[in-house]
Design an enzyme around this catalytic site. Structure first.
Site, mmCIF file in Angstrom:
data_model
loop_
_atom_site.group_PDB
_atom_site.id
_atom_site.type_symbol
_atom_site.label_atom_id
_atom_site.label_comp_id
_atom_site.label_asym_id
_atom_site.label_seq_id
_atom_site.Cartn_x
_atom_site.Cartn_y
_atom_site.Cartn_z
ATOM 1 N N TRP A 438 0.834 -1.204 0.000
ATOM 2 C CA TRP A 438 0.000 0.000 0.000
ATOM 3 C C TRP A 438 0.866 1.251 0.000
ATOM 4 C CZ3 TRP A 438 -0.417 4.428 2.820
ATOM 5 C CH2 TRP A 438 -1.542 5.221 2.593
ATOM 6 N N TYR A 442 1.050 3.908 -3.043
ATOM 7 C CA TYR A 442 0.586 5.278 -2.817
ATOM 8 C C TYR A 442 1.691 6.275 -3.185
ATOM 9 C CZ TYR A 442 -1.667 9.202 -0.396
ATOM 10 O OH TYR A 442 -2.262 10.407 -0.090
ATOM 11 N N ASP A 458 -6.505 -1.080 0.068
ATOM 12 C CA ASP A 458 -6.943 0.172 0.683
ATOM 13 C C ASP A 458 -8.398 0.076 1.122
ATOM 14 O OD1 ASP A 458 -6.380 3.262 0.916
ATOM 15 O OD2 ASP A 458 -8.348 3.050 -0.030
#
Length: 497
Positions: A438, A442, A458
């Site tokens: 994640w 990101y 997410d």
């Protein structure tokens, strides 16, 4: 062998010129052989005869062929090509770095070193595809910077020439005459004649006012909402009511520091730009500050291409129709964004903001003169690499992850500048302790401006998918615009909660 694709491609471009189609502004430029002028496709002037039109992939190529910029459509202010955000090849990476001012600061050799190629290879690839090498492309950008300073400040020409990135006043004068067919003083006088209100002062204490162009619809409310929820005290602030907000933040720049200030356009407005004002301690940072603000607000995106792909999906299509021009915000500083991503692991957005505010208060560099609630620059990686981080109320494992990331950024093991190879960078991030898929994804989406990132783990993405009744695997159908699909899901999930 004759290129059989060239004529149809040029014919379709001429159709775009004939219809003054703004969707193609910045994607190509056209020049008129009989007038010696080059324009953007949406130029309002009378459409020239097809036989007199020449097409160029960049403003620098048109300038190199001896054409000067149109005074009506100002092609040098067109949005950048969306290709440079999408593409991960040498040309795309090089264009992002040139936009960030690397050639002006480090020369072609520095650009090539960052890309991992020889200067000769970089020049050949850019010339083959864009009709101009890195020096000419950087020169076109310097010319635009100079025009902005000439028309918005009263700086003496000598100071202005060096602030624009030129090596000498003579080079500055020659370039302005070549690109705009006017002397610097004529450009300044022209702006003064059309200006209403007070004249700019030499010190430019009110900053440099700009209009940052974009193509197509722009979902301003959503991007200002996104930034407002994540605004870190001391570094960012959002003032005003929705529909008339003002976003401001501090910037660490190559030659000094700055503050960028962007106003939210009024709902329903048809302007194809955002009003911006830059306050810089060193005007040589103007082009870099502009590009970083553009990346933060995703102003070079192609909303038409995104809508063509995502809007045809029966599940996602209604969301795309409800929010035309939704953007995928980037970052003003890649290193800062990465640190914020680690701080935001497994906590709410509000909690991440509080943690980051505490980090800024403890380790950020204070501004010489605070400006409103803006008081600090975000801490640099070198400072954080050796910091105890005891001020942060989070687990020791998270502090170790933050120090490991800061160390990798400080020593160059992981780089987040605009020209990096995204795949290599993601692998480097995943190799760090405490940085999982994640966080790496990101960072890749925002710090590196990748338009095709999806975060299946997410929580907001899962809620959005569930609200649509869509399985996670459906995201594969949304390539190469999965970052935009993710933002549609986040907005949809927030609306349903």
């Amino acid at each position: 062998m004759t290129d059989t694709t060239a004529q149809p491609r040029e014919d379709s471009r001429y159709e775009a010129v004939s219809s003054r189609d703004a969707r193609f502004d910045g994607e190509f430029f056209f020049a008129v052989a009989t007038t010696g002028i080059y324009c953007r496709p949406s130029c309002p002037a009378v459409t020239p005869k097809r036989a007199n039109v020449r097409f160029y992939p960049s403003a620098a190529a048109a300038q190199g062929a001896g054409f000067r910029a149109c005074r009506r459509c100002r092609p040098d202010t067109a949005p950048g090509s969306a290709d440079w955000n999408v593409r991960a090849d040498l040309v795309g990476r090089a264009m992002r770095l040139i936009g960030d001012g690397v050639v002006d600061r480090e020369g072609v050799a520095g650009l090539a070193a960052r890309l991992g190629y020889s200067a000769r290879q970089v020049h050949r690839q850019l010339t083959q595809e864009l009709g101009a090498g890195p020096v000419a492309l950087a020169r076109a950008q310097r010319a635009h910077t100079a025009r902005v300073l000439l028309q918005t400040t009263a700086l003496p020409v000598t100071e202005l020439a060096f602030a624009s990135g030129f090596a000498s006043v003579r080079q500055f004068n020659d370039t302005i005459r070549t690109v705009y067919a006017r002397t610097p003083s004529a450009l300044r006088a022209e702006a003064a004649a059309s200006r209403s209100g007070p004249r700019p002062t030499a010190g430019a204490p009110t900053g440099v006012p700009l209009r940052l162009a974009h193509r197509g619809p722009y979902a301003a409310r959503e991007i200002f909402d996104f930034l407002e929820r994540r605004a870190v005290p001391g570094v960012e602030e959002m003032t005003g009511a929705p529909g008339a907000r003002r976003y401001r933040r501090t910037l660490r720049l190559p030659y000094g520091t700055g503050i960028t200030e962007v106003r939210e356009p009024a709902p329903g407005g048809r302007d194809r730009w955002l009003d911006c004002r830059l306050h810089l301690t060193d005007l040589r940072d103007l082009a870099t500050a502009v590009q970083r603000t553009r990346r933060l607000f995703d102003l070079d995106a192609d909303p038409y291409a995104v809508a063509d792909r995502l809007g045809t999906d029966p599940r996602l299509g209604p969301l795309v129709a409800a929010r035309p021009g939704l953007r995928s915000p980037g970052a003003a500083d890649g290193d800062e964004l990465a640190v914020r991503a680690v701080l935001g692991q497994q906590v709410t957005v509000a909690a991440a903001v509080r943690l980051t505010g505490a980090l800024v208060a403890a380790y950020g560099k204070p501004l010489t003169t605070p400006d409103g609630t803006l008081t600090h620059l975000f801490p640099d990686p070198g400072t954080l690499a050796g910091a105890a981080l005891d001020e942060l109320g989070m687990p020791e494992s998270r502090r170790r992850a933050l120090r490991a990331l800061a160390t990798a950024l400080a020593d160059g093991t992981v780089r987040l500048d605009p020209g990096v190879d995204r795949e290599d960078t993601e692998r480097g991030l995943l190799a760090l302790p405490g940085t999982g898929p994640w966080t790496a994804g990101y960072i890749r989406m925002r710090a590196l401006g990748d338009p095709d990132v999806f975060l299946p783990g997410d929580a907001g993405a899962r809620h959005g998918l569930a609200a649509l009744g869509v399985p996670p695997g459906a995201a594969e159908d949304w390539r190469p615009w999965r970052s935009y699909a993710l933002h549609h899901l986040w907005n949809h999930a927030a609306k349903d909660n």
